[in-house]
Design an enzyme around this catalytic site. Sequence first.
Site, PDB file in Angstrom:
ATOM      1  N   ASP A 104      -6.800 -10.980   4.425  1.00 10.41           N
ATOM      2  CA  ASP A 104      -7.311  -9.872   3.622  1.00 10.41           C
ATOM      3  C   ASP A 104      -7.997 -10.472   2.389  1.00 10.41           C
ATOM      4  O   ASP A 104      -7.849 -11.677   2.115  1.00 10.41           O
ATOM      5  CB  ASP A 104      -6.142  -8.964   3.224  1.00 10.41           C
ATOM      6  CG  ASP A 104      -6.576  -7.763   2.409  1.00 10.41           C
ATOM      7  OD1 ASP A 104      -7.733  -7.306   2.574  1.00 10.41           O
ATOM      8  OD2 ASP A 104      -5.761  -7.278   1.598  1.00 10.41           O
ATOM      9  N   ASP A 106      -8.818  -8.500  -1.223  1.00  7.31           N
ATOM     10  CA  ASP A 106      -8.238  -8.030  -2.484  1.00  7.31           C
ATOM     11  C   ASP A 106      -6.716  -8.161  -2.459  1.00  7.31           C
ATOM     12  O   ASP A 106      -6.046  -7.680  -1.546  1.00  7.31           O
ATOM     13  CB  ASP A 106      -8.625  -6.576  -2.746  1.00  7.31           C
ATOM     14  CG  ASP A 106     -10.109  -6.415  -3.012  1.00  7.31           C
ATOM     15  OD1 ASP A 106     -10.530  -6.599  -4.156  1.00  7.31           O
ATOM     16  OD2 ASP A 106     -10.850  -6.128  -2.056  1.00  7.31           O
ATOM     17  N   ASP A 293      -1.924  -7.731   1.815  1.00  6.11           N
ATOM     18  CA  ASP A 293      -1.037  -7.175   0.784  1.00  6.11           C
ATOM     19  C   ASP A 293      -0.924  -5.657   0.800  1.00  6.11           C
ATOM     20  O   ASP A 293      -0.128  -5.088   0.032  1.00  6.11           O
ATOM     21  CB  ASP A 293      -1.542  -7.597  -0.599  1.00  6.11           C
ATOM     22  CG  ASP A 293      -2.768  -6.808  -1.034  1.00  6.11           C
ATOM     23  OD1 ASP A 293      -3.752  -6.771  -0.256  1.00  6.11           O
ATOM     24  OD2 ASP A 293      -2.753  -6.212  -2.117  1.00  6.11           O
TER      25      ASP A 293
END
Length: 354
Positions: A104, A106, A293
């Site tokens: 991922d 961000d 996240d």
Amino acid sequence: MTKHAASFVADDVVAAPAQAGRHFPAFPPPKGLDCKKHAAVHMDLAAAGVVKGASWMESMKASSPRPAADADHGDWMAKHPSALAELENLLAAANGKQIVMFLDYDGTLSPIVEDPELAIMSEEMRDAVRRIAEHFPTAIVSGRCRDKVFEFVRLDELYYAGSHGMDIRGPTVQANDEEAVHYQAGSEFLPLIDEVYRTLTSKMAPIPGALVENNKFCLSVHFRCVQEEEWESLNKEVRSVLKEYPDLKLTHGRKVLEIRPSIKWDKGKALEFLLKSLGYMGRNDVFPIYIGDDRTDEDAFKVLRNMGQGIGILVSKFPKETAASYSLREPAEVKEFLLKLVKHSKGDVATKMI
């Protein structure tokens, strides 16, 4: 890079096996480790959706959890141990297998910041990702539009899956003029997404701190800078707009509302597509690693859990529901984890690169 040819029939991915080209070596067996001692932890949770019966406000607060009591944190860490602390066991599990890396952006490669335009990855992190891609096929899977995440990462040799995996493209530099992997899910929704973007931008203007981001195949309504007492009114405004668009669905992440086409596509589907395009789907000698996240990463964690291959790693300082097996606290630990994988990937050769 390896040549790929892929197409879709209905909901199924049909991909040609990887042809001769750039080869990534299988992960070497670690010295002095007993692979039988490795045991991955899986939790059977529906973590990607809103908790049944919970209010919208409760779900929003849960997406950005507060610090837990020491006992609760200890219990959670026992179920989701640090991928760094368990590195030797992970190396044992990957013994002789082809690692495929999914990241991922961000909150994983860059810190979470108030202004999404300022989510810049460090040069040290970029170098870590570059090094990992030299040894393993590597993809960035982000909710951002593909062009935007490419602007942030600036590495031509990676696979990019933007808009929560709806816009996928392989490395821009191909050996021997090989065809790049390319797929877009839901292109017919692009005019609709643009229309809703204009409407939501107008609706959000009176709410201080609200920001609508156009990610091409989806929209993100950020409320990280919105006062908590305004969250409910923001939610109502967004839902009132979407009532007119039944072909779009609403999900949420870390202080962001996501508007996407109502199609069977997510980061988990993107992971499956890329594995098939690379010729790795259905093989027992492959070890996918997905690091993310947010709630939308749970779709990928669940795919790996159901496959019974590889691992999901959640990036979080605080306990929260997840289908991931392991955890890392923050992007700095992600960078450390990637560099350690590079170090072990080719023994003494890789060690010299660190």
